[in-house]
Design an enzyme around this catalytic site. Structure first.
Site, mmCIF file in Angstrom:
data_model
loop_
_atom_site.group_PDB
_atom_site.id
_atom_site.type_symbol
_atom_site.label_atom_id
_atom_site.label_comp_id
_atom_site.label_asym_id
_atom_site.label_seq_id
_atom_site.Cartn_x
_atom_site.Cartn_y
_atom_site.Cartn_z
ATOM 1 C CD GLN A 223 -2.735 -1.262 2.513
ATOM 2 O OE1 GLN A 223 -2.969 -2.349 3.019
ATOM 3 N NE2 GLN A 223 -3.229 -0.129 3.029
ATOM 4 N NE ARG A 373 -13.035 -0.489 4.347
ATOM 5 C CZ ARG A 373 -13.765 -0.797 3.271
ATOM 6 N NH1 ARG A 373 -14.229 -2.006 3.112
ATOM 7 N NH2 ARG A 373 -14.070 0.089 2.378
ATOM 8 C CB CYS A 374 -8.113 0.247 12.178
ATOM 9 S SG CYS A 374 -6.453 0.736 11.683
ATOM 10 C CD GLU A 746 -9.147 3.539 7.441
ATOM 11 O OE1 GLU A 746 -8.289 2.739 7.805
ATOM 12 O OE2 GLU A 746 -9.017 4.762 7.553
HETATM 13 N N1 MCN Z 1 -14.303 9.011 -2.248
HETATM 14 C C1 MCN Z 1 -15.240 9.834 -2.817
HETATM 15 N N2 MCN Z 1 -15.652 10.953 -2.147
HETATM 16 C C2 MCN Z 1 -15.167 11.247 -0.906
HETATM 17 C C3 MCN Z 1 -14.235 10.385 -0.309
HETATM 18 C C4 MCN Z 1 -13.808 9.268 -1.014
HETATM 19 O O1 MCN Z 1 -15.703 9.570 -3.920
HETATM 20 N N3 MCN Z 1 -15.579 12.344 -0.263
HETATM 21 C C5 MCN Z 1 -13.767 7.857 -2.991
HETATM 22 C C6 MCN Z 1 -12.303 8.105 -3.320
HETATM 23 O O2 MCN Z 1 -12.139 8.836 -4.469
HETATM 24 C C7 MCN Z 1 -11.739 6.708 -3.399
HETATM 25 C C8 MCN Z 1 -12.567 5.957 -2.370
HETATM 26 O O3 MCN Z 1 -13.768 6.714 -2.168
HETATM 27 O O4 MCN Z 1 -11.919 6.180 -4.676
HETATM 28 C C9 MCN Z 1 -11.852 5.839 -1.014
HETATM 29 O O5 MCN Z 1 -11.254 7.057 -0.719
HETATM 30 P P1 MCN Z 1 -10.631 7.461 0.710
HETATM 31 O O6 MCN Z 1 -11.698 7.513 1.720
HETATM 32 O O7 MCN Z 1 -9.796 8.639 0.497
HETATM 33 O O8 MCN Z 1 -9.719 6.188 1.121
HETATM 34 P P2 MCN Z 1 -8.392 5.664 0.425
HETATM 35 O O9 MCN Z 1 -8.518 5.745 -1.025
HETATM 36 O O10 MCN Z 1 -7.214 6.257 1.085
HETATM 37 O O11 MCN Z 1 -8.492 4.129 0.780
HETATM 38 C C10 MCN Z 1 -8.032 3.628 2.016
HETATM 39 C C11 MCN Z 1 -9.159 2.965 2.781
HETATM 40 C C12 MCN Z 1 -8.564 2.093 3.813
HETATM 41 S S1 MCN Z 1 -7.484 2.795 4.897
HETATM 42 C C13 MCN Z 1 -8.820 0.754 3.852
HETATM 43 S S2 MCN Z 1 -8.142 -0.120 5.121
HETATM 44 C C14 MCN Z 1 -9.636 0.137 2.854
HETATM 45 C C15 MCN Z 1 -10.567 1.072 2.218
HETATM 46 O O12 MCN Z 1 -9.970 2.222 1.876
HETATM 47 N N4 MCN Z 1 -9.118 -0.863 2.092
HETATM 48 C C16 MCN Z 1 -9.799 -1.236 0.953
HETATM 49 N N5 MCN Z 1 -11.390 0.547 1.291
HETATM 50 C C17 MCN Z 1 -10.987 -0.541 0.554
HETATM 51 N N6 MCN Z 1 -11.671 -0.930 -0.548
HETATM 52 C C18 MCN Z 1 -11.192 -1.940 -1.300
HETATM 53 N N7 MCN Z 1 -11.895 -2.312 -2.377
HETATM 54 N N8 MCN Z 1 -10.030 -2.594 -0.983
HETATM 55 C C19 MCN Z 1 -9.332 -2.270 0.107
HETATM 56 O O13 MCN Z 1 -8.204 -2.900 0.389
HETATM 57 CU CU1 CUM Z 2 -6.120 0.831 9.456
HETATM 58 S S1 CUM Z 2 -6.359 -0.206 7.751
HETATM 59 MO MO1 CUM Z 2 -6.299 1.119 6.248
HETATM 60 O O1 CUM Z 2 -5.512 2.298 7.168
HETATM 61 O O2 CUM Z 2 -5.144 0.661 5.247
#
Ligand code: MCN
Ligand code: CUM
Length: 792
Positions: A223, A373-374, A746
């Site tokens: 990641q 997802r913590c 998360e």
């Molecule tokens: N998004 C959006 N509008 C927002 C916020 C987010 O459309 N206001 C969309 C983003 O553009 C992105 C998705 O939602 O495509 C997730 O965005 P974000 O919340 O920024 O999270 P990350 O992309 O940083 O993803 C990390 C988060 C974590 S920490 C874990 S753990 C997790 C999760 O995402 N692991 C996943 N969701 C997952 N989903 C899949 N399919 N696989 C994982 O391993």
């Molecule tokens: Cu705490 S699980 Mo996500 O932060 O990759």
């Protein structure tokens, strides 16, 4: 309704554009690490310890070396010669790559077999004879702290106990005073179970060291590719592998969920083997190895207390945590806070005082703690605060919704300073809960429940109104080995107006290829379908810290918007030159600049495509040619998404089978980029919240043997177990984020478990049950009712 400023063709923010990457995935054209097939590849398999704690007397490799195809067996003693037998963890602790004398948990790596085929490596693994001298394992974290407990980390000079660190935050004395004088005090002991991310794709890598060019290409399921490259350079720089000689490529990832943040020993061994042999070495974990040995999540023992008035005003909370970190503190938690963001634990409620303390302890279990997802342990904090709030409501005989309304931080209180030191950016908690209550017909449900209770039927309603904290992070508080937690975007627009954009983050299924393109489309008016997004190659992407803690939108998403705005500034200059007007005479409307007041006169406007073409063919003299921009974004604060979740359960009075009848999730992640993707994140995340609430827990016996180390016994819920999730949202934009977005990845996994637990405990309210630890199973309910004398 989400308002879109752009047309469907451009598909900027708010459009439920179909995911670009899905074409590849549904056609079987995804490219995962196991698909990397290089000529001459060797295969690695790992010998693992059957004991949780044992001395290694001898490793006999004679028989293994006779297995056809086996080329080498690597042990800790071999790595010791290169000083590669230990490595640093992200929490400044140390972790064995391979042991030289002692194993610390069941399934720990003991030796690695390198062979010309995958099956040769596996057969070789079976033929390695290891002689162990088992020792009494320390499994219970409370016992680990007793004075007569054996000291586990004898490698640490002068270490006299199993205590790792103590951490506290808040106002100890004031809180104590309130507790001493309060009308009502409630207290519960809770365990947030040790669980595992169980992504469909396990971890693995192909380490490809090229001796002639002294260059390592590391294909791996990570990641955080850039951070990994830096870590490899720090660990292996002394043998000549410096950072420019290392390329980390993270191909498509079949789920990460936090389990693909850490550096596992297997990666380091594969690199060492490839470095010594000069051939590519592939290592892919099997399912059981993944479940038994990789980074776990949670395992917090929490004593939660709340003090308040008889009529429902919360006055203070106190939380005491014992954190079981396994044999080393290897939490993927790159902050200055050893408990991560656990100190968000005052939740969505406004009261002046709180005190939280935590102690971490070594035990004979695998290391980890932050995954699944913590949001860096917001899961634990939210569970504690949402459970204890319900416990308080129960004590004073008030509806848990009423207590929440009475104590919510009000929307005009933002930015809100919490007693544990956070500045919440924005929120509207009242609106969220009202919306959720309306969606389920809360009053109707309570009436139905009252009727059912008269008949002895078990129906429960559970709430969770949580605040999340994501977007690590402001560089003053967050770093990995000193590298600040900014993130980056680089946009390059080609002469014909089509673009490639690269990021320091790495999607594992979240849909970044689509959603980042939408952010740029919003800012520049170039159709999202014409913007190619790339992540995961350290040779091409700008440096970034990776995807976890829902930080991609708050950090790299912001970087994308700002880089695009830099390009828009350049576009304005070019447009002014082309239209022969001053820059101030121009106005922007998605996709074009036009001379003020002449929007509809074609010759008085220039589209972004025309402007970009001019940047390569006819740019003003003195201006830099080309059309590209980069931005490294260091967020001023974290973002604070929130949610109001309501769960309705029915429990079978004979089998105690729990049925989630309804689950409504109202999320607030500020402005939404792609509603369909965001909803998909919520659906998946809710199922992963259902998991620890009702099914998942890694269980160890008193000798440290894992009792459910396969999917036969470790229950991962599927679509069959999942209810039909009902979702919705409210929108309070983040005031400090360039596009007002907050993370959402998360939230559902953070918010769902207490809603489910609260519903189950609510169903059992007539029988005097005040708390049940998750996962709540039919057997746990049966036992609790039996203890209360309800069953004979
Ligand atoms: N998004 C959006 N509008 C927002 C916020 C987010 O459309 N206001 C969309 C983003 O553009 C992105 C998705 O939602 O495509 C997730 O965005 P974000 O919340 O920024 O999270 P990350 O992309 O940083 O993803 C990390 C988060 C974590 S920490 C874990 S753990 C997790 C999760 O995402 N692991 C996943 N969701 C997952 N989903 C899949 N399919 N696989 C994982 O391993
Ligand atoms: Cu705490 S699980 Mo996500 O932060 O990759």
């Amino acid at each position: 309704m989400i308002q879109c400023k752009t047309s469907k063709e451009i598909s900027g923010m708010g459009h439920s554009m179909k995911r670009k990457e899905d074409d590849r995935f549904v056609h079987g054209k995804g490219h995962y690490v196991d698909d990397v097939k290089l000529p001459g590849t060797l295969y690695m398999d790992i010998v693992r310890s059957p004991y949780a704690y044992a001395k290694i007397k001898n490793i006999d490799t004679t028989e293994a070396m006779k297995v056809p195809g086996v080329l080498a067996v690597v042990t800790g003693r071999d790595l010791e010669k290169y000083n590669l037998h230990w490595m640093p963890t992200l929490m400044s602790d140390t972790q064995m790559v391979l042991p030289t004398d002692t194993v610390m948990y069941q399934a720990q790596e003991v030796a690695a077999v390198i062979a010309t085929t995958k099956y040769g490596a596996r057969d070789g693994r079976e033929a390695v004879r290891v002689e162990y001298e088992p020792m009494k394992a320390v499994v219970d974290p409370y016992k680990a702290l007793e004075p007569d407990a054996p000291v586990l980390r004898t490698d640490k000079e002068g270490k006299k106990d199993n205590h790792i660190w103590h951490w506290e935050v808040g106002q100890k004395e004031e809180t104590e005073k309130i507790f001493n004088e309060a009308e009502v005090v409630v207290k519960e002991q809770m365990h947030i179970p040790r669980i595992h991310v169980s992504s469909i794709e396990t971890c693995g890598c192909v380490a490809d060291y090229d001796k002639i060019n002294n260059h390592l290409t590391m294909y791996m399921t990570t990641q955080a590719p850039h951070a990994i490259r830096t870590v490899i350079a720090l660990v292996a720089g002394h043998v000549g592998l410096t950072e420019e000689k290392i390329r980390v490529i993270s191909p498509d990832i079949g789920g990460g969920f936090g389990g693909k943040v850490p550096v596992y020993p297997g990666y380091v061994i594969a690199i060492a083997a490839s470095f010594l042999i000069g051939k590519p070495v592939k290592w892919i974990e099997d399912r059981s190895e993944n479940l038994q040995a990789d980074s776990f999540a949670r395992d917090y023992h929490i004593t939660a207390e709340m003090a308040g008035t008889k009529d429902g005003k919360i006055l203070a909370t106190r939380m005491k945590v014992l954190a079981d970190h396994g044999y080393t503190d290897a939490s993927a938690n790159p902050s200055k806070f050893p408990t991560g963001m656990f100190s968000i634990g005052t939740g969505s409620y406004d009261y002046p005082h709180a005190f939280m303390e935590a102690d971490a302890v070594y035990t004979n279990k695998p290391p980890g703690g932050v995954a699944y997802r913590c949001s860096f342990r917001v899961t634990e904090a939210v569970h504690a605060i949402e459970r204890i709030t319900d416990r308080y409501a129960l004590e004073i005989g008030k509806d848990p919704a009423a207590v929440r309304f009475q104590n919510f931080i009000q929307k005009d209180q933002f930015p809100y300073h919490s007693p544990t030191g956070w500045e919440y950016d924005s929120g509207d908690y009242v609106q969220g809960l009202e919306k959720a209550m309306k969606a389920v017909d809360y009053d109707g449900l309570r009436k139905e429940q009252a009727e059912k209770r008269k008949k002895g039927e078990l129906m429960g309603i559970g709430l969770s109104t949580f605040t999340e904290i994501v977007g690590a992070g402001p560089s003053k508080d967050f770093d990995i080995l000193g590298i600040k937690m900014f993130d980056s975007a680089e946009i390059r627009v080609h002469p014909t107006g089509k673009a490639i954009a690269r990021f320091g983050t790495k999607s594992q299924g979240q849909g970044h290829e689509t959603t980042y393109a939408q952010i740029i489309a919003e800012e520049l008016g170039i159709p999202a379908s014409n913007i190619q997004v790339e992540e995961g190659d350290t040779d091409t992407a700008p440096y970034g810290l990776g995807t976890y803690a829902s930080r991609s939108t708050p950090t790299a998403g912001a970087a994308a918007a700002i880089a695009a705005r830099k390009l828009r500034d350049k576009a304005r200059k070019i447009a002014a030159y082309l239209l022969e007007v001053s820059e101030d005479d121009l106005e922007w409307e998605t996709g074009k600049f036009y001379v003020k007041g002449m929007k509809d006169v074609p010759e008085k406007s220039k589209t972004i495509q025309e402007i970009v073409f001019a940047a390569y063919t006819n740019h003003p003299q003195g201006m830099e040619a080309g059309f590209e921009a980069t931005h490294y974004y260091d967020p001023p604060n974290l973002t604070f998404p929130s949610g109001a979740y309501i769960c309705v359960v029915d429990i079978d009075p004979e089998t105690f089978e729990i049925k989630v009848r309804r689950f409504v999730a109202i999320d607030d992640a500020g402005n939404i980029i792609n509603p369909m993707v965001a909803q998909g994140q919520v659906h998946g995340g809710l199922t992963q919240g259902l998991a620890p609430a009702m099914y998942e827990e890694l269980i160890y016996d008193e000798d440290g043997n894992i009792l459910n180390g396969t999917f036969m016994d470790y229950l991962v819920p599927t679509a069959v177990e999942s209810p039909s999730w009902e979702t919705g949202h409210t929108v309070t934009p983040s005031p400090h984020h360039p596009i007002g977005a907050k993370g959402i990845g998360e939230s559902p996994t953070v918010g769902a478990p207490p809603a489910i637990a609260n519903a189950i405990v609510d169903a059992l309210k007539p029988y005097g049950i005040t708390h049940l630890d998750i996962p709540i199973t039919p057997y746990k309910i049966f036992k609790a009712l039996k203890e209360k004398g309800v069953l004979d």
